[in-house]
Enzyme design. Structure first.
Site, PDB file in Angstrom:
ATOM      1  N   ASP A   1     -44.458  36.015  61.824  1.00 57.07           N
ATOM      2  CA  ASP A   1     -43.517  36.836  61.068  1.00 57.07           C
ATOM      3  C   ASP A   1     -42.382  35.920  60.648  1.00 57.07           C
ATOM      4  O   ASP A   1     -41.487  35.610  61.436  1.00 57.07           O
ATOM      5  CB  ASP A   1     -43.009  37.998  61.935  1.00 57.07           C
ATOM      6  CG  ASP A   1     -42.008  38.870  61.177  1.00 57.07           C
ATOM      7  OD1 ASP A   1     -41.515  38.435  60.117  1.00 57.07           O
ATOM      8  OD2 ASP A   1     -41.719  39.980  61.664  1.00 57.07           O
TER       9      ASP A   1
ATOM     10  N   LYS B   1     -37.125  39.209  53.047  1.00 57.50           N
ATOM     11  CA  LYS B   1     -35.742  38.729  52.918  1.00 57.50           C
ATOM     12  C   LYS B   1     -35.560  37.681  51.800  1.00 57.50           C
ATOM     13  O   LYS B   1     -35.522  38.076  50.645  1.00 57.50           O
ATOM     14  CB  LYS B   1     -35.217  38.312  54.284  1.00 57.50           C
ATOM     15  CG  LYS B   1     -35.226  39.554  55.212  1.00 57.50           C
ATOM     16  CD  LYS B   1     -34.486  39.479  56.511  1.00 57.50           C
ATOM     17  CE  LYS B   1     -34.429  40.891  57.108  1.00 57.50           C
ATOM     18  NZ  LYS B   1     -34.908  41.031  58.465  1.00 57.50           N
TER      19      LYS B   1
ATOM     20  N   TYR C   1     -38.612  41.604  66.620  1.00 54.19           N
ATOM     21  CA  TYR C   1     -38.606  42.746  65.700  1.00 54.19           C
ATOM     22  C   TYR C   1     -39.493  42.413  64.510  1.00 54.19           C
ATOM     23  O   TYR C   1     -39.394  41.323  63.942  1.00 54.19           O
ATOM     24  CB  TYR C   1     -37.183  43.036  65.218  1.00 54.19           C
ATOM     25  CG  TYR C   1     -37.096  44.208  64.261  1.00 54.19           C
ATOM     26  CD1 TYR C   1     -37.358  45.502  64.691  1.00 54.19           C
ATOM     27  CD2 TYR C   1     -36.738  44.025  62.921  1.00 54.19           C
ATOM     28  CE1 TYR C   1     -37.279  46.579  63.818  1.00 54.19           C
ATOM     29  CE2 TYR C   1     -36.649  45.096  62.043  1.00 54.19           C
ATOM     30  CZ  TYR C   1     -36.919  46.373  62.491  1.00 54.19           C
ATOM     31  OH  TYR C   1     -36.836  47.450  61.625  1.00 54.19           O
TER      32      TYR C   1
HETATM   33  C1  LIG Z   1     -35.945  42.257  58.810  1.00 53.71           C
HETATM   34  C2  LIG Z   1     -37.192  41.926  59.520  1.00 53.71           C
HETATM   35  C3  LIG Z   1     -38.363  42.659  59.326  1.00 53.71           C
HETATM   36  C4  LIG Z   1     -38.394  43.941  58.547  1.00 53.71           C
HETATM   37  O1  LIG Z   1     -38.120  43.762  57.202  1.00 53.71           O
HETATM   38  P1  LIG Z   1     -37.576  45.043  56.358  1.00 53.71           P
HETATM   39  O2  LIG Z   1     -37.544  44.521  54.956  1.00 53.71           O
HETATM   40  O3  LIG Z   1     -36.227  45.365  56.930  1.00 53.71           O
HETATM   41  O4  LIG Z   1     -38.542  46.135  56.544  1.00 53.71           O
HETATM   42  C5  LIG Z   1     -39.530  42.195  59.896  1.00 53.71           C
HETATM   43  N1  LIG Z   1     -39.542  41.082  60.651  1.00 53.71           N
HETATM   44  C6  LIG Z   1     -38.425  40.364  60.880  1.00 53.71           C
HETATM   45  C7  LIG Z   1     -38.515  39.116  61.702  1.00 53.71           C
HETATM   46  C8  LIG Z   1     -37.212  40.777  60.342  1.00 53.71           C
HETATM   47  O5  LIG Z   1     -36.094  40.097  60.631  1.00 53.71           O
END
Ligand SMILES: *Cc1c(COP(=O)(O)O)cnc(C)c1O
Length: 428
Positions: free
Chosen positions: A242, A270, A149
Site C-alpha cells: 500500500d 494521494k 491503515y
Molecule cells: C489515505 C490512505 C488510504 C486511503 O485512501 P483514501 O483516498 O482516503 O480512501 C489507504 N492507505 C493508506 C496507506 C493511506 O494513507
C-alpha cells in the site's frame, strides 16, 4: 493570531452550523481535531506551504491534505492543468488521452507496476487489489499489520486480539464478524509473529504499508520487508504494497524503489491525483489482466480516470524530477533536525524519511503500534494546540505523519522550529 475567545470566531460559527448537517461537523473524522482536544479549524484558502483559515489566521501547513499536496497548495502548474481540462469537459465516462498518459507515467516510475486500474480513492484501490489477490490465489484471508491503515474497507477495519497472529475482530460497529475474521493481524516489525501467521493461515495476500505512516512513521526494521517478501513467495501468497502515502513521495518509484523489495501488487493514491480524487492499483500484466473487461474480476467506477484528476496527477508527477526529491529530502532533514534541537532533552523522538516525519512524545522511537499507543498523546495534543496558536499547522493526531512539501522553504522551517521550541517550553 486570534486572541478573542474561540466561540466568536467564524470557524466556531461554521462548526455550530456544521454539527446540524454533518456528523461531528466534518466529512472525515481526524479533521474534527478531537484527538488534540480542540474544535476544527475551517480553511478558506491555501498557497504554497501556507493555509489561511476563515478568520484570517495563516499557518505553515504540514498536513497538506494528508499527503496529496507534495507541491503545496494551488501550485500554478496543477491549477492550470485542471483549469484547462475543465474547459474541455469534466467527465465523459469514456476513455481519454489523459488517463493513458498518467498510466504511462505511473508504470514508468513504479518498478513493480506495468499496468494499472484507476479509482477515485485509496479505499477503493485497496478493496479492489484484495479482490484481485483473492481471485488470483483462490484463498480468502488477508494479513495486515496492527496500526496500519488501508482505507475504511470493512474487512480491514479489524483489530488484533491477543496472541501473536490473530484473526481480526471488528474495529467498528457495522463491520461483519465474517469480514473481520478473514483478516489476520500481526504486530509490525515482529518476525516471529509473521512466520507464525503464514504457517497457521492460508493467506491470499499480505497487505503492507512499507513505511507505515498511519500510526506515526515507523520504518521497517532491517530485513523485515525482505522477510515478508520471502514468506509470501514461499507460501504462494501475494505481497501487496500500500503505497498510497509512500508512492512518488519517499522516492520517484516509492518505497519499492527505496527498499528494492518488489511487491506483486501496488496500491497508490494521494500524490497520484495531485490534490484531486484519484488512486490506482497495479502490477504485472499477467495479474492485472484478470481485471474486467480483460478478465473476470469485476471492478468499475463512474469517475475513475476522471479528466480533471488525471490532469492534476500528471502535472504533479511532471514536477517531481530529481531536483524536487533532493529539495524534499533536504527540507525534511532540516525540519527533523530543527525539531530535535527544539525538543532538547525532553522525552521526544523525531522519525523521518524523505517527505514524511513524526514527532513522537516518547523517549525512543516506537517499533510497532503498541509503542505508538504508549506515547504521551496528551502532551502531543497540548503541543499541537500551542503550535496552532503560533501559526504552525501540524497533524492533529499523534498517529499521523507530517507531510513537508516542495513548497516549504528554509524560512518556513525556521519559523516552524522557532514555534516548536516555544510550544515545547509552554507544554513543559
Ligand atoms: C489515505 C490512505 C488510504 C486511503 O485512501 P483514501 O483516498 O482516503 O480512501 C489507504 N492507505 C493508506 C496507506 C493511506 O494513507
Amino acid at each position: 493570531m486570534s486572541t478573542s475567545s474561540l466561540s466568536d470566531t467564524r470557524s466556531a460559527e461554521l462548526y455550530r452550523r456544521a454539527l446540524y448537517v454533518l456528523p461531528g461537523g466534518v466529512n472525515s473524522p481526524v479533521r474534527a481535531m478531537r484527538a488534540i482536544g480542540r474544535e476544527p479549524i475551517f480553511i478558506d484558502r491555501g498557497s504554497g506551504a501556507e493555509i489561511t483559515d476563515v478568520d484570517g489566521n495563516t499557518y505553515v501547513d504540514y498536513v497538506c491534505s494528508w499527503g496529496p499536496l507534495i507541491h503545496g497548495h494551488a501550485h500554478p502548474a496543477v491549477v492550470s492543468a485542471v483549469t484547462e481540462a475543465a474547459v474541455h469537459g469534466t467527465s465523459f465516462g469514456a476513455p481519454t488521452a489523459g488517463e493513458v498518459e498518467l498510466a504511462e507515467l505511473v508504470c514508468g516510475r513504479m518498478p513493480a507496476v506495468d499496468m494499472v486500474r484507476m479509482t477515485s480513492s485509496g479505499t477503493e484501490a485497496s478493496m479492489s487489489a484484495i479482490r484481485l489477490a483473492r481471485a488470483a490465489t483462490g484463498r480468502e484471508k488477508i494479513l495486515k499489520f496492527a496500526g496500519a491503515y488501508h482505507g475504511h474497507v470493512d474487512g480491514l477495519l479489524a483489530e488484533a486480539g491477543s496472541g501473536l497472529a490473530t484473526a481480526g475482530i471488528p474495529a467498528s460497529p457495522g463491520v461483519p464478524q465474517s469480514a473481520a475474521a478473514a483478516t489476520v493481524i500481526v504486530p509490525w516489525n515482529d518476525p516471529e509473529a509473521i512466520r507464525t501467521a503464514f504457517a497457521e493461515h492460508a493467506l491470499a495476500a499480505v497487505l503492507v504499508e512499507p513505511y507505515p505512516a498511519n500510526m506515526g512513521l515507523i520504518p521497517p526494521a532491517p530485513g523485515f520487508l525482505e522477510l515478508i517478501r520471502d514468506l509470501a513467495t514461499g507460501y504462494d501468497a501475494l505481497l501487496i504494497f500500500d503505497e498510497v502515502i509512500t508512492g512518488f513521495r519517499v522516492a520517484p518509484g516509492g518505497a519499492q524503489e527505496l527498499t528494492g523489495v518488489l511487491p506483486d501488487l501496488t496500491v497508490m493514491g494521494k500524490v497520484i491525483g495531485g490534490g484531486l480524487p484519484a488512486a490506482a492499483f497495479g502490477g504485472p500484466a499477467a495479474l492485472m489482466e484478470r481485471i474486467a473487461p480483460a478478465g473476470d474480476v469485476y471492478q468499475a467506477g463512474t469517475l475513475s480516470g476522471n479528466p480533471l484528476a488525471v490532469a492534476a496527477g500528471r502535472a504533479a508527477l511532471g514536477l517531481l524530477d530529481e531536483q524536487a526529491y533532493l529539495r524534499l529530502s533536504g527540507t525534511t532533514r532540516a525540519l527533523a533536525d530543527g525539531l530535535r534541537e527544539a525538543a532538547g532533552d525532553r522525552p521526544v523522538s523525531v522519525v523521518s524519511t524523505t517527505g514524511l516525519l513524526t514527532v513522537f512524545f516518547a523517549p525512543e522511537p516506537p517499533r510497532d503500534y503498541a509503542g505508538a499507543v504508549a506515547c504521551d498523546t496528551e502532551a502531543y495534543g497540548a503541543w499541537c494546540r500551542a503550535l496552532l496558536a503560533r501559526g504552525v499547522y501540524p497533524p492533529p493526531s499523534q498517529f499521523e505523519a507530517w507531510f513537508p512539501s516542495t513548497a516549504h522553504t528554509p524560512e518556513h522551517i525556521a519559523r516552524t522550529v522557532e514555534a516548536a521550541a516555544a510550544a515545547f517550553a509552554e507544554v513543559a
